[in-house]
Design a protein around this motif. Sequence first.
Motif, PDB file in Angstrom:
ATOM      1  N   ASP A 295      92.232 -33.915  54.937  1.00 20.97           N
ATOM      2  CA  ASP A 295      91.519 -32.920  54.120  1.00 20.97           C
ATOM      3  C   ASP A 295      90.322 -33.538  53.405  1.00 20.97           C
ATOM      4  O   ASP A 295      89.421 -32.813  52.961  1.00 20.97           O
ATOM      5  CB  ASP A 295      92.463 -32.312  53.086  1.00 20.97           C
ATOM      6  N   LEU A 296      90.319 -34.870  53.290  1.00 22.04           N
ATOM      7  CA  LEU A 296      89.228 -35.551  52.593  1.00 22.04           C
ATOM      8  C   LEU A 296      88.140 -36.047  53.546  1.00 22.04           C
ATOM      9  O   LEU A 296      87.107 -36.530  53.095  1.00 22.04           O
ATOM     10  CB  LEU A 296      89.798 -36.745  51.804  1.00 22.04           C
ATOM     11  N   VAL A 342      83.642 -41.407  51.137  1.00 17.42           N
ATOM     12  CA  VAL A 342      84.725 -40.826  50.347  1.00 17.42           C
ATOM     13  C   VAL A 342      85.948 -41.729  50.424  1.00 17.42           C
ATOM     14  O   VAL A 342      86.153 -42.429  51.417  1.00 17.42           O
ATOM     15  CB  VAL A 342      85.111 -39.413  50.843  1.00 17.42           C
ATOM     16  N   VAL A 343      86.759 -41.688  49.376  1.00 18.79           N
ATOM     17  CA  VAL A 343      88.076 -42.314  49.450  1.00 18.79           C
ATOM     18  C   VAL A 343      88.987 -41.319  50.161  1.00 18.79           C
ATOM     19  O   VAL A 343      89.220 -40.212  49.673  1.00 18.79           O
ATOM     20  CB  VAL A 343      88.620 -42.639  48.051  1.00 18.79           C
ATOM     21  N   ALA A 344      89.472 -41.715  51.339  1.00 18.79           N
ATOM     22  CA  ALA A 344      90.259 -40.797  52.163  1.00 18.79           C
ATOM     23  C   ALA A 344      91.706 -41.234  52.310  1.00 18.79           C
ATOM     24  O   ALA A 344      92.493 -40.561  52.968  1.00 18.79           O
ATOM     25  CB  ALA A 344      89.630 -40.662  53.549  1.00 18.79           C
ATOM     26  N   ARG A 354     100.207 -43.106  58.447  1.00 17.81           N
ATOM     27  CA  ARG A 354     100.698 -41.792  57.989  1.00 17.81           C
ATOM     28  C   ARG A 354      99.485 -40.889  57.772  1.00 17.81           C
ATOM     29  O   ARG A 354      98.592 -41.211  56.971  1.00 17.81           O
ATOM     30  CB  ARG A 354     101.507 -41.937  56.708  1.00 17.81           C
ATOM     31  N   ILE A 355      99.455 -39.787  58.476  1.00 15.62           N
ATOM     32  CA  ILE A 355      98.329 -38.873  58.423  1.00 15.62           C
ATOM     33  C   ILE A 355      98.754 -37.592  57.696  1.00 15.62           C
ATOM     34  O   ILE A 355      99.739 -36.932  58.091  1.00 15.62           O
ATOM     35  CB  ILE A 355      97.836 -38.516  59.840  1.00 15.62           C
ATOM     36  N   LEU A 356      98.035 -37.248  56.647  1.00 24.15           N
ATOM     37  CA  LEU A 356      98.319 -36.040  55.870  1.00 24.15           C
ATOM     38  C   LEU A 356      97.308 -34.952  56.208  1.00 24.15           C
ATOM     39  O   LEU A 356      96.141 -35.238  56.510  1.00 24.15           O
ATOM     40  CB  LEU A 356      98.250 -36.350  54.374  1.00 24.15           C
ATOM     41  N   TYR A 357      97.766 -33.714  56.157  1.00 23.48           N
ATOM     42  CA  TYR A 357      96.886 -32.572  56.423  1.00 23.48           C
ATOM     43  C   TYR A 357      97.460 -31.341  55.735  1.00 23.48           C
ATOM     44  O   TYR A 357      98.625 -30.994  55.962  1.00 23.48           O
ATOM     45  CB  TYR A 357      96.780 -32.346  57.932  1.00 23.48           C
TER      46      TYR A 357
END
Length: 773
Positions: A295-296, A342-344, A354-357
């Motif tokens: 999202d970032l 950006v800090v992602a 680990r991938i967040l969405y």
Amino acid sequence: MSEIGSTPFSAEEIASEGIKPEEYQEIVNRLGRHPNKAELGMFGVMWSEHCCYKNSRPLLSQFPTTGERVLVGPGENAGVVDLGNGLQLAFKIESHNHPSAVEPFQGAATGVGGILRDIFTMGARPIAILNSLRFGNLEDAKTRRIFQGVVEGISHYGNCIGVPTVAGEIYFDRAYSGNPLVNAMALGLMETNEIVRSGASGIGNPVLYVGSTTGRDGMGGASFASSELTDNSMDDRPAVQVGDPFLEKSLVEACLEAFKTGAVVAAQDMGAAGLTCSTSEMADKGGVGIELDLDLIPAREPGMTPYEYLLSESQERMLFVAQKGREQELIDIFHKWELQAVVAGSVIAEPVVRILYQGEIAAEVTATALADDTPIYHRELLTEPPAYAKEAAQWTTDSLPGCDYQGIDVQGTYKTWNEILLQLLDTPTIASKQWVYRQYDHQVQNNTILLPGGADAAVIRIRPINAKLEDCTIGVAATTDCNPRYVYLDPYEGAKAAVAEAARNLSCVGAEPLAITDNLNFGSPEKPVGYWQLANACKGIADACRELSTPVTGGNVSLYNETVDSEGNPQPIYPTPVIGMVGLVPDLTKICGQSWTKEGDVIYLLGNSNYVLGGSEYLAAVHETVAGKPPIVDFELEKSVQNACRYGIRQGWIQSAHDLAEGGLAVTLAEACIGNSLGATVNISVSESQRLDEVLFGEVASQIIVSVSPKRINSWETYLDNQLGNCWSKIGVVSQPRSALKILTNDNLSLINVKIIELAITWSQAIENRLVF
């Protein structure tokens, strides 16, 4: 979005990601569940040959990779060697073959952009670009389209970003008609105090995404590069990335400025496999994990899914690990250069990606399962050469028509040696490549000393930042080399010859060979013949590099370079292990080019005269035969000849040096004449066992033609007696401008007598004439 632990995928869905059924089962075993769509895509790209070298890694392990000048070897974005005096050179070669086949301009352009990122990711400022290209027959309209598009793409990216394209090589052969090769090499001079590595570290350190935005271009590019080309490959054009050289120029400056702050812990280019590759490789190399929130990630297209984010190969993007608390300092630098930053995510202790969405876990895979602990195939090697190689090895010159002092019968037409020399100079592989390199800005940065076409290798001034021009006496030389016909006929000897010729080209400008980067372009390793070619070529490279003390600092493997025709038959390319080599020039005032420089200079031949027609350009172009045994390198002689050439140049004795390659002695002499329009009269010895066409157009390893001032010949010849024994000869003299190339026997029978203007016109217009239809 698929949930973690989703239901099994169909065989078609698995195959579409380039994953074999047994590999899918291994994925399930490792995860303890079925992957979701995003995870399947991650494994698909990371377990492709392009990323994990599952067929070639066992063979690459035999390469020598260490040496007194090697600072960084294989495993990082680029190799780094020590030039002395606090100077360090980063260099690397990579391929963009399949993208260039379906989208020549963008395929070649983004190939240049990708290799430049490998260089400045290390903390080095790019100073030069080289390329190694292979195309089909220029009489074919499709080949002309691909050729012109590739050259335009290379020119566009290099010229716009302001890095000179200084050297390269181009071959034309029907073997590449459906599958061109586009290999790009880059050099850079280290600007940072410390070499920037890619291994993440520091639990809790922020992970920064910097550069351009992410889109849907380049989807699945790594998998696309790891499969054969078919008639349907044009449908894969979305797998080809789109580059922006002006944005990358800003990225170069921003990255180098950021590295100099000391706030960057690790950096990784987002090339093949994009975010998937950068996160997993950084985590694996550091023995840590990375958590990333999609999202970032700055996106340029709405509605992107995790699968699309993770597999996008949008260009001009990087991933950093920053020191905690200093992330804003880095963000400000990139914003100053009008780039995304950006800090992602962050570095985590658990060794997973680990991938967040949208607040959920979209993917979670152990880092090592993607980046290191990948499938490895130990394939069975043929115990004897395949049928085609055996048959080719049986060829002898007895199958050729007899020849006399005037010429030879060629398929019912008698041709003089003059006509055959002109025919070879008109062959695109041998002809001038000025139509190509005149489109490249090879003088930007003002450090290119020897220009394209003027020498056997490029020479670039090494100018540290803030140094004055007059203070710079050190240079580097660079070249790319491989005769693919030699490798096809005998992969082991052909690969050895490629390494030897690369070193010889550097020696011809006075440079000491230091190290290589290789690009292994082959067909399918799953076929016994393809694997036999790959395995033997790797052994040849390894043995040659040990002999010449030129370790391998990294490179690229490009397999599955095959075209599947309409009947489903595979058409592999010639095996083409391209060697990119760099060398040190200790004094830029002691170098030379390939052309005669002054009337009256004496011409010498260094090396033996064991010419062979097997695998020669003469045999292929004139007699339309690809057969025989290629020249075999005698490394003791090779090293002696190269040492003699370098020593002669540094003593100021040698005025020009040009190694014998495609087209043999006659073509080498013609090329030395053309550069400065100076003629030559040469007498050659022909033994009773030699054919005249062998001596004129046969090819041999370890031979260099040099010219020496008459005032220096006593010192030079005394040195040669001690250094080379009887492996040298005085063969002629440089004649007046705009005269002729005359080649005679020792009893003064004329073999060749052609005016320089005729040689020059034929050689210089050959490629351009084929593009005008």
